[in-house]
Design a protein around this motif. Structure first.
Motif, short mmCIF file in Angstrom:
data_model
loop_
_atom_site.label_atom_id
_atom_site.label_comp_id
_atom_site.label_asym_id
_atom_site.label_seq_id
_atom_site.Cartn_x
_atom_site.Cartn_y
_atom_site.Cartn_z
N GLU A 223 -4.26 -7.77 15.39
CA GLU A 223 -4.24 -6.80 14.51
C GLU A 223 -2.69 -6.72 14.00
N ILE A 224 -2.44 -6.16 13.22
CA ILE A 224 -1.33 -6.16 12.21
C ILE A 224 -0.97 -4.59 12.26
N ARG A 225 0.28 -4.48 12.52
CA ARG A 225 0.70 -2.90 12.64
C ARG A 225 1.89 -2.97 11.84
N ILE A 226 2.00 -1.95 10.87
CA ILE A 226 3.03 -1.93 10.07
C ILE A 226 3.54 -0.30 10.02
N ASN A 227 4.92 -0.23 10.16
CA ASN A 227 5.60 1.15 10.15
C ASN A 227 6.18 1.38 8.61
N THR A 228 6.21 2.32 8.06
CA THR A 228 6.52 2.64 6.75
C THR A 228 7.31 4.05 6.67
N GLY A 229 8.02 4.17 5.76
CA GLY A 229 8.77 5.37 5.45
C GLY A 229 7.91 6.52 4.97
N ASP A 230 6.75 6.27 4.44
CA ASP A 230 5.76 7.29 3.91
C ASP A 230 4.60 6.53 4.05
N ASN A 231 3.93 6.82 5.16
CA ASN A 231 2.32 6.30 5.42
C ASN A 231 1.27 6.73 4.50
N ALA A 232 1.42 8.02 4.21
CA ALA A 232 0.25 8.49 3.25
C ALA A 232 0.48 7.85 1.89
N ALA A 233 1.64 7.73 1.34
CA ALA A 233 1.76 6.97 0.01
C ALA A 233 1.36 5.53 0.16
N ALA A 234 1.54 4.90 1.34
CA ALA A 234 1.55 3.61 1.58
C ALA A 234 -0.19 3.35 1.54
N GLU A 235 -0.92 4.34 2.21
CA GLU A 235 -2.50 4.41 2.39
C GLU A 235 -3.03 4.13 1.14
N ARG A 236 -2.59 5.11 0.19
CA ARG A 236 -3.06 5.58 -1.16
C ARG A 236 -2.80 4.06 -2.11
N LEU A 237 -1.68 3.74 -2.04
CA LEU A 237 -1.29 2.36 -2.57
C LEU A 237 -2.25 1.13 -2.25
N LEU A 238 -2.28 1.15 -0.85
CA LEU A 238 -3.02 -0.21 -0.37
C LEU A 238 -4.60 -0.11 -0.67
N ALA A 239 -5.12 1.19 -0.79
CA ALA A 239 -6.65 1.14 -1.04
C ALA A 239 -6.74 0.71 -2.38
N VAL A 240 -5.77 1.32 -3.21
CA VAL A 240 -6.14 0.60 -4.63
C VAL A 240 -6.15 -0.84 -4.57
N HIS A 241 -5.67 -1.84 -3.93
CA HIS A 241 -5.80 -3.06 -3.81
C HIS A 241 -6.59 -3.66 -2.79
N GLY A 242 -7.45 -2.80 -2.18
CA GLY A 242 -8.58 -3.12 -1.16
C GLY A 242 -8.28 -3.28 0.25
N TYR A 243 -7.25 -2.54 0.49
CA TYR A 243 -6.94 -2.60 2.05
C TYR A 243 -7.24 -1.31 2.61
N ARG A 244 -7.82 -1.11 3.78
CA ARG A 244 -8.04 0.16 4.29
C ARG A 244 -7.53 0.08 5.91
N PRO A 245 -6.22 0.31 5.94
CA PRO A 245 -5.80 0.53 7.28
C PRO A 245 -6.25 1.61 8.05
N ALA A 246 -6.28 1.62 9.48
CA ALA A 246 -6.32 2.98 10.11
C ALA A 246 -4.88 3.21 10.35
N LEU A 247 -4.77 4.70 10.77
CA LEU A 247 -3.63 5.30 10.88
C LEU A 247 -3.30 5.56 12.56
N SER A 248 -2.78 4.81 13.41
CA SER A 248 -2.68 5.02 14.79
C SER A 248 -1.30 5.34 15.02
N GLY A 249 -0.92 6.04 15.97
CA GLY A 249 0.57 6.20 16.50
C GLY A 249 1.54 6.31 15.55
N GLY A 250 1.22 6.63 14.19
CA GLY A 250 2.47 6.71 13.08
C GLY A 250 2.37 5.24 12.41
#
Length: 300
Positions: A223-250
């Motif tokens: 599994e790939i884990r990515i830390n970002t400075g703004d996970n909420a914004a990253a989730e919204r952006l990636l959803a537009v492009h077909g990616y649906r990550p789970a949020l775990s441990g920040g």
């Protein structure tokens, strides 16, 4: 495709083993893995006719064990639970006893001693052997007829690391050098991983996995884990492009991704000024998979 040396169908021993379908192919080192008390030894005893099944069928070398037991056992060597030997006899004398019982030539005795590296201790009484030497003597007895099938129950049990390595290296040579098929039981995952070509995992008397070691490893999908400075914004952006990550441990957690997909996700985030502080890949170890299949901690 290699022929099956051992096949069981719905093999059952009441309260111990439940409808076991075991298949060991010619030339394999088949690792029979499971926690202590899982039913490994009971299964091996049924394969040798030492324990009568409650139900099911056993075929070895294509023949029914119930109908051809004597002929099958002439082509089978085994070491179950612990070596049997006469302590007051030397290692050589113990092998001579088996030799006479099975009508084997002298050269088999010499070769078996050489294989297990007991030539220099052949005239020492077995009761004075170390634990590792006793184990090697037991394997030599099992090898004496140079069988088509060798069944070993926890052959490294109780040995120190050097002794375990020695026995492992010995077993690994047998298919290539002597054309043997080896069925090896163990409760130690690391041991099976180092020696086996195929594996069956038993838990509470039931087979929970059977296949090649590579197919077991394939279950360790990363599994790939990515830390970002703004996970909420990253989730919204990636959803537009077909990616649906789970949020775990920040962290944003993805299933297995190709390198190009990881690169694309990173590019999308950076292009929107979302800081990417870490990208890491995590894979489940074989131990994790074993624990998942057996639902308990590994025996040590």
């Amino acid at each position: 495709m290699r022929v099956a040396v051992i096949q069981t169908r719905k093999l059952t021993k009441k309260n111990r083993v439940h409808e076991l379908d075991l298949e060991v192919r010619e030339g394999e080192i088949y690792g029979f893995l499971g926690p202590n008390g899982a039913g490994k030894t009971t299964t091996l005893k049924m394969l040798l006719g030492l324990v009568k099944p409650s139900a099911g069928a056993i075929r070895i070398f294509g023949e029914s064990l119930g109908e051809k037991r004597s002929a099958i056992l002439r082509q089978t060597g085994s070491l179950i639970e612990s070596p049997s030997y006469y302590g007051h006899l030397t290692g050589l004398e113990n092998l001579r006893v088996v030799q006479r019982l099975r009508g084997l030539p002298d050269r088999n005795v010499e070769e078996a001693l050489r294989i297990v590296r007991l030539e220099k201790h052949r005239d020492k009484k077995a009761e004075a052997y170390s634990l590792g030497m006793k184990q090697r003597l037991g394997i030599a007895m099992a090898l004496l007829a140079f069988p088509r099938l060798l069944i070993l129950d926890e052959p490294t049990n109780g040995l120190d690391p050097a002794g375990m390595e020695e026995i492992r290296e010995l077993i690994k040579t047998l298919p290539g050098r002597y054309g043997m098929t080896v069925l090896l039981s163990s409760h130690l995952l690391a041991e099976i991983e180092q020696i086996a070509t195929s594996v069956g995992i038993i838990n509470e008397g039931r087979m929970v996995f059977q296949g090649s070691l590579d197919s077991l490893r394939a279950r360790s999908r990363g599994e790939i884990r990515i830390n970002t400075g703004d996970n909420a914004a990253a989730e919204r952006l990636l959803a537009v492009h077909g990616y649906r990550p789970a949020l775990s441990g920040g962290r944003l957690v993805f299933g297995p991704l190709a390198d190009r997909e990881v690169a694309e996700i990173n590019r999308l985030l950076v292009a929107r000024d979302i800081p990417v502080t870490r990208i890491e890949e995590r894979r489940r170890s074989l131990e994790d998979i074993f624990l998942e299949l057996t639902g308990r901690e590994r025996s040590l």
